[in-house]
Enzyme design. Structure first.
Site, PDB file in Angstrom:
ATOM      1  N   GLU A 168      -2.137  -0.624  -8.902  1.00 26.07           N
ATOM      2  CA  GLU A 168      -3.122  -0.551  -8.751  1.00 26.07           C
ATOM      3  C   GLU A 168      -3.964   0.685  -8.501  1.00 26.07           C
ATOM      4  O   GLU A 168      -3.485   1.245  -7.672  1.00 26.07           O
ATOM      5  CB  GLU A 168      -3.785  -1.600  -7.389  1.00 26.07           C
ATOM      6  CG  GLU A 168      -5.190  -1.903  -7.487  1.00 26.07           C
ATOM      7  CD  GLU A 168      -5.440  -3.306  -6.424  1.00 26.07           C
ATOM      8  OE1 GLU A 168      -6.386  -3.341  -5.959  1.00 26.07           O
ATOM      9  OE2 GLU A 168      -4.358  -3.971  -6.204  1.00 26.07           O
ATOM     10  N   LYS A 214       0.787  -1.103   0.006  1.00 28.91           N
ATOM     11  CA  LYS A 214       0.033   0.047  -0.010  1.00 28.91           C
ATOM     12  C   LYS A 214       0.833   1.119  -0.120  1.00 28.91           C
ATOM     13  O   LYS A 214       1.857   1.295   0.979  1.00 28.91           O
ATOM     14  CB  LYS A 214      -1.069   0.018   1.328  1.00 28.91           C
ATOM     15  CG  LYS A 214      -1.958  -1.044   1.105  1.00 28.91           C
ATOM     16  CD  LYS A 214      -3.220  -0.894   0.207  1.00 28.91           C
ATOM     17  CE  LYS A 214      -4.308  -1.914   0.325  1.00 28.91           C
ATOM     18  NZ  LYS A 214      -5.169  -1.596  -0.675  1.00 28.91           N
ATOM     19  N   ASP A 274      -9.165  -0.745 -10.505  1.00 23.18           N
ATOM     20  CA  ASP A 274      -9.793  -1.360  -9.401  1.00 23.18           C
ATOM     21  C   ASP A 274     -11.022  -0.967  -8.819  1.00 23.18           C
ATOM     22  O   ASP A 274     -12.018  -1.048  -9.651  1.00 23.18           O
ATOM     23  CB  ASP A 274      -8.574  -1.414  -8.207  1.00 23.18           C
ATOM     24  CG  ASP A 274      -9.427  -1.878  -6.806  1.00 23.18           C
ATOM     25  OD1 ASP A 274     -10.698  -2.846  -7.067  1.00 23.18           O
ATOM     26  OD2 ASP A 274      -8.967  -1.915  -5.899  1.00 23.18           O
ATOM     27  N   ASP A 325      -0.293  -0.501  -4.497  1.00 18.15           N
ATOM     28  CA  ASP A 325      -1.775  -0.114  -4.599  1.00 18.15           C
ATOM     29  C   ASP A 325      -1.679   1.289  -4.024  1.00 18.15           C
ATOM     30  O   ASP A 325      -1.585   1.557  -2.867  1.00 18.15           O
ATOM     31  CB  ASP A 325      -2.639  -0.952  -3.678  1.00 18.15           C
ATOM     32  CG  ASP A 325      -4.168  -0.798  -3.885  1.00 18.15           C
ATOM     33  OD1 ASP A 325      -4.476   0.320  -4.750  1.00 18.15           O
ATOM     34  OD2 ASP A 325      -4.953  -1.332  -3.195  1.00 18.15           O
ATOM     35  N   LYS A 374     -13.737  -7.389  -7.797  1.00 20.49           N
ATOM     36  CA  LYS A 374     -14.294  -7.639  -6.599  1.00 20.49           C
ATOM     37  C   LYS A 374     -15.530  -7.562  -6.349  1.00 20.49           C
ATOM     38  O   LYS A 374     -16.378  -7.029  -6.953  1.00 20.49           O
ATOM     39  CB  LYS A 374     -13.602  -6.282  -5.653  1.00 20.49           C
ATOM     40  CG  LYS A 374     -12.405  -6.344  -5.508  1.00 20.49           C
ATOM     41  CD  LYS A 374     -11.696  -5.037  -4.759  1.00 20.49           C
ATOM     42  CE  LYS A 374     -10.260  -4.907  -4.611  1.00 20.49           C
ATOM     43  NZ  LYS A 374      -9.818  -3.920  -3.905  1.00 20.49           N
TER      44      LYS A 374
END
Length: 363
Positions: free
Chosen positions: A218, A162, A243, A190, A267
């Site tokens: 991402e 992250k 995403d 991400d 997702k």
């Protein structure tokens, strides 16, 4: 097999360590559990996380969607009428994708039970094992390096890092991690929408110039900034994964037509469940784009449903289903086996969930 009742409850599962991204920080999974009961005694299980910063859904909105719309629509229906059930679910309320996903997976669970077949085999049965990455929360570089080393010691060979809090530190974070884990570990990052397009290109190219060998990035820019996403895709040395930009099959179609990303992340909580996710996988197959399957911060019920989809479809080549291994405990009986990075799908009928400890039911 007819639906006689839908019960709602809540589970609380502590995390091993706090989960920190550019959007939020949490220390436990607090998810809504859905049980669809039938006249045969079969129960289908679903789960929805209240992730307001991403999906806009709260505990209250998920419960409200069920009580005011979904339960009224679904009770009395026959599980065998699957297509009509899915159409009714998806049209009974606008948005509320996580609530719909929870109902969707419970319906798939029951449909598999009806025909005595695991859902992943019902959908194609490409494989029975997958390998997931593990998330490294955003912190100072030294702490992230320590977390990365711990993940490698647990057997992981792909890290999802992250970034996005204080962009000036992001390259330093990745330098520290790469130095700590060496060059044989795959690193994907991400940003959770944290950067502006030109800023993203600058940061990503700096990372590659430092030989950080980033596998993919991402959602580097705001979810609805399709032009900005395309700009990063066109100018970055790092492949781009869409995403938060993909909340539906229609979103995926737009991104694929624009060539705004190199890969698409599915997702269930964003697209509304397996039924809608299958539309995305079909489009990706048609244009030759690979998919990742990911999760929010979820317990095993909903991640288990994503495992079935991942094991069914070979177009899903990248796995980010580490939610259960980030949890300190597992109150879910049955379903997929999460052995650190290796996930083995259940061959029990439906989704294989047998029961859940510690549910606090709502009236």
């Amino acid at each position: 097999m007819k639906i006689t009742d839908i019960k709602l409850g809540k589970i609380s599962v502590p995390l091993r360590v706090p989960f920190k991204t550019a959007l939020r920080s949490v220390s436990s999974v607090e998810d809504i559990i859905v049980e669809i009961h039938t006249d045969t005694g079969n129960i289908g299980y679903g789960e929805a996380p209240p992730t307001g910063a991403i999906t806009g859904e709260t505990t209250a909105s998920i419960i409200g969607a069920f009580k005011d719309h979904i339960i009224k629509t679904m009770v009395g229906r026959d599980i065998e009428d699957f297509e009509e059930n899915m159409k009714a679910l998806n049209s009974c309320i606008v948005k509320n994708s996580s609530a719909k996903a929870a109902c969707d997976m419970a319906l798939w669970d029951l449909y598999g039970q009806l025909y005595n077949i695991p859902v992943y085999k019902l959908l194609g049965g490409s494989r029975n094992k997958i390998i997931t990455d593990i998330t490294i929360s955003v912190n100072d570089p030294e702490e992230m390096a320590r977390d990365a080393i711990n993940a490698i010691e647990r057997g992981y060979d792909t890290l999802k890092v992250k970034v996005g809090i204080d962009p000036s530190l992001d390259t330093e974070r990745l330098v520290a991690i790469r130095k700590a884990v060496g060059n044989d570990v795959d690193i994907r990052i991400d940003a959770n929408q944290a950067w502006k397009p030109k800023e993203a290109v600058k940061i990503l190219n700096q990372m590659q110039e430092k030989n950080l060998n980033i596998e993919l990035v991402e959602q580097p820019v705001l979810a609805r900034d399709y032009e900005g996403l395309k700009y990063v895709t066109d100018h970055s040395h790092v492949p781009v994964l869409a995403d938060e930009a993909v909340f539906s099959a229609e979103d995926a179609m737009t991104i694929l037509q624009m060539k705004a990303a190199d890969l698409v992340n599915i997702k269930l909580m964003k697209c509304g469940g397996i039924y809608n996710a299958l539309k995305i996988t079909s489009m990706a197959e048609l244009v030759g784009i690979e998919c990742m399957i990911g999760c929010m911060l979820e317990a095993k019920v909903s991640v288990n449903a994503a495992v079935h989809l991942a094991c069914a479809k070979s177009v899903i080549t990248k796995i980010d289903l580490d939610g259960p291994v980030l949890c300190l405990e597992d109150p879910i009986e049955g379903g997929a086996v999460f052995n650190e990075k290796e996930i083995t799908v259940s061959n029990e009928p439906g989704l294989g969930i047998k029961g859940i400890e510690g549910i606090k039911y709502f009236d």
